[in-house]
Design an enzyme around this catalytic site. Structure first.
Site, PDB file in Angstrom:
ATOM      1  N   TYR A   1       0.847  -1.199   0.000  1.00 21.85           N
ATOM      2  CA  TYR A   1       0.000   0.000   0.000  1.00 21.85           C
ATOM      3  C   TYR A   1       0.878   1.243   0.000  1.00 21.85           C
ATOM      4  CZ  TYR A   1      -3.107   3.662   1.688  1.00 21.85           C
ATOM      5  OH  TYR A   1      -3.817   4.832   1.802  1.00 21.85           O
TER       6      TYR A   1
ATOM      7  N   GLU B   1      -3.508   7.462  -4.138  1.00 20.16           N
ATOM      8  CA  GLU B   1      -3.386   6.212  -3.385  1.00 20.16           C
ATOM      9  C   GLU B   1      -3.259   5.006  -4.316  1.00 20.16           C
ATOM     10  OE1 GLU B   1      -5.981   4.747   0.299  1.00 20.16           O
ATOM     11  OE2 GLU B   1      -6.900   4.124  -1.585  1.00 20.16           O
TER      12      GLU B   1
END
Ligand code: GDP
Ligand code: MN
Length: 381
Positions: A101, A189
């Site tokens: 992530y 993101e």
């Protein structure tokens, strides 16, 4: 403005962030054609501006045209958390070794940019933050200094990114930061950021929120704006000059001024109800605008009662009253209206409405009483 995944990936590509080869498709046939172009195996992905598409069945691997046909047919039209899938992104499938992530966002409290990096990717990062806070590396970045090479290499080390791809990952983070800053994002993101079986790092998903205030220096954002609101009521509100946001409750809200509209949502929630929308008709609203706001709320099938909360400053309550009378004669209102009218010309407003008061139009003196009445009417009491 939030971007679709495919738009986010196109945005990433401009900054050199590696993504899979893919194509958009709006029909099953287009999906099959797209798959042929990007090369099998492929992933068929629902394009909706909401996370958790994988869990909802909106992300499927396919290794033949037949499979693409079946998955595309299932996913198009699918409802994912209230978002109906109208477009697919078909991309060449990646052989995944690890899911990580990475994101850049603004930490408003710290007045700094924030990098978050973790080797626990592919799942909701809020969960990781809760259950394994140590597995989420946070690095504050001073916008006046930028994201330094030292910070990048420290971050990949702290997160436990594989040795073999540390510098590659650090470089990708640097590109993501450039995208975030120069691309005027509120959020950039990547979840998951993957390590492929071949040992490459690339973005398998993209969640990008653009800062609308920077729109003036990005004429190229027009293409994103064109695909923006698919919500019919939000679109129609924009055309009528109303600030409308759809919510999930059953009490329709009309207020003048964003602050009053927000307080109205709070009070409705305080008395145990839930709002169906946010609607600010603005200062100095006319009878015409009021009528058009009522029409808009009336078109929402989940609305069970309508709370009109007006505090007249520039807005004149007699104008508002005329708008309500006009709307009641013009449209067949499905829900009862609860009205709190105060401020400039409130007496004149109440006089206009006096002859129309019934169980379809109820007046209350305070905001709290009005909210309580609207909530109980919505509940059928
Ligand atoms: P989200 O659920 O909306 O966040 O959609 P993602 O794009 O993140 O996809 C969800 C999950 O599908 C990922 O975490 C992966 O596990 C899986 N996935 C997506 N693309 C691929 C791919 O190319 N190959 C494989 N094997 N899995 C994929
Ligand atoms: Mn994802």
């Amino acid at each position: 403005m939030d971007l679709f995944e495919y738009q986010g990936k196109q945005y990433f590509e401009r900054y050199g962030i590696p993504v899979s080869k893919g194509a958009v498709a709006d029909t099953v046939d287009e999906a099959v054609e797209a798959a042929g172009r990007v090369g099998y195996p492929v992933v068929v992905k629902a394009q909706v501006k909401v996370g958790g598409r994988g869990k909802a069945g909106g992300v499927k691997l396919a290794s033949s045209p037949e499979e693409v046909k079946a998955h595309a047919g299932n996913i198009l039209g699918m409802d994912i958390k209230g978002h109906v899938v109208e477009r697919l992104w078909v991309e060449h499938a990646t052989d995944i070794a690890k899911e990580w992530y990475a994101s850049f966002t603004l930490d408003r409290a710290a007045q700094l940019h924030l990098l978050m990096l973790s080797t626990r990717g592919g799942v909701e990062i809020e969960e990781v933050a809760k259950s394994e806070p140590d597995a989420l590396v946070r690095v504050h970045v001073d916008p006046s200094e930028g994201f330094t090479e030292g910070q990048a290499s420290q971050a990949v080390m702290d997160a436990g990114i594989d040795d073999s791809v540390r510098s590659e990952t650090a470089e990708l983070l640097t590109k993501l930061y450039r995208c975030f800053v120069e691309g005027d994002c509120d959020l950039a993101e990547i979840n998951p950021l993957v390590l492929t079986a071949e040992g490459k790092v690339h973005a398998l998903d993209a969640k990008v929120t653009l800062d609308d205030n920077a729109g003036f220096r990005h004429p190229e954002w027009a293409e994103f704006a064109a695909t923006e609101t698919t919500d019919i009521r939000e679109k129609s509100a924009k055309e009528r000059g109303l600030n409308y946001i759809g919510l999930s409750g059953d009490v329709g809200i009309i207020a003048n001024g964003a602050g009053l509209a927000m307080s109205t949502l709070d009070v409705v929630s305080q008395v145990g109800g839930s709002a169906a929308n946010f609607l600010d008709i603005g200062g100095g609203a006319s009878a015409e605008l009021m009528a058009s706001a009522l029409e808009l709320i009336n078109s929402d099938p989940s609305v069970k009662s309508i709370l009109v909360n007006i505090f007249g400053g520039i807005t004149r309550c007699d104008e508002i009253a005329n708008g309500i009378v006009e709307a009641m004669s013009r449209v067949d209102l499905k829900s009862p209206i609860v009205l709190r009218l105060d401020g400039t010309n409130a007496v004149a407003g109440r006089e206009i409405l006096a002859g129309h008061i019934s169980d379809r139009l109820v007046a209350e003196r305070t905001m709290l009483d009005a909210a309580a009445r609207a909530v109980s009417l919505a509940a059928g009491r």
